[in-house]
Design an enzyme around this catalytic site. Structure first.
Site: not given
Length: 274
Positions: A127-129
């Site tokens: 997932g995106e941070v």
């Protein structure tokens, strides 16, 4: 970005809006119910920041390329923590129509993570941070009988010997024959190198790449076990009795796939059923 909640009645084949709203941003969150009593929600985009960016970009700077570029540069040139992704784990109980705080993500919030479930264990894949920068972490969350969450983390394997694992967003995840499979997703190759060099706008000038790698966690270790028929991200996925069912998805460049495939691990190798 919406915070509304709707209920579907399969007998009446109808939807109705419920008198509640998500207390925190839920866009691109990962949600699951283990007990059919409450829904656990992990991660989510901050509504005010996300809506504000699009308001500034499409309305405030409408039609002015220079102003839009300035808005984009200001938005993307921030640290991961400045986007205020939802670090709180929430639960929603349909029977009481109540939201509750459960826990904090000790490894930092992500959005667009792949999700797989086995028994009382939830796995959140990458997932995106922050916008444009993915996490290579695979988080394993165990939920005990009292609802307590216990967290562990490990890294996803590199896609090949010449390329580091950037992490992916929008991947498909699920179990087959005790093997955890992760497929597809998208990232910006080179983003971590730019971020590590001090550039918060980590994906600036980089090409968004849809991935075709299929990873398997076999005997406690991650490795590449195959490739999708085509690079794919952000579709629906369902864990069937035999494997991971992938329904549609986004192709390289943003087109839509109409294909349905199933990934199965036969104990020795990956099988792709089209």
């Amino acid at each position: 970005m919406f915070d509304t909640v709707y209920r579907y009645d399969p007998v009446k084949d109808s939807w109705s809006k419920l008198p509640t709203r998500m207390p925190l941003g839920g866009l691109a969150s990962a949600a699951v119910s283990l007990d059919e009593q409450r829904i656990l929600v992990f991660g989510g985009v901050n509504k005010a920041i996300f809506d504000g960016y699009f308001q500034d970009y499409f309305v405030g700077a409408s039609g002015d390329a220079a102003q839009q570029e300035a808005v984009a540069n200001a938005y993307f040139d921030q640290r991961p923590q400045d986007y205020l992704f939802t670090a709180q784990v929430l639960s929603y109980e349909p029977s009481s129509n109540k939201w509750r705080y459960v826990n904090m993500d000790p490894f930092g919030p992500t959005v667009g993570a792949g999700l797989a479930v086995k028994g009382s264990q939830i796995t959140l894949v990458n997932g995106e941070v922050k916008p444009g920068l993915r996490s290579p972490d695979v988080k394993q969350v165990t939920v005990d009988a009292g609802g307590k969450l216990t967290w562990q983390v490990e890294k996803l394997a590199a896609p090949n010997s010449a390329e580091p694992q950037e992490g992916v967003a929008g991947a498909f995840a699920g179990y087959s024959a005790n093997a955890l499979l992760v497929a597809g997703g998208s990232n910006f190759p080179g983003a971590w190198q730019q971020f590590s060099a001090g550039h918060n706008y980590a994906h600036k000038g980089l090409k968004k790449t849809w991935r075709d790698e299929i990873y398997g966690r076999i005997d406690g270790r991650w490795r590449v076990v195959g490739k999708l028929p085509q690079a794919l991200s952000n579709g629906a996925h369902v864990q069937s009795n035999d494997g991971l069912l992938i329904i549609g998805g986004e192709l390289q460049g943003g087109g839509a796939s109409k294909e349905v495939i199933e990934l199965r691990w036969n104990g020795k190798a990956l099988e792709i059923i089209r």
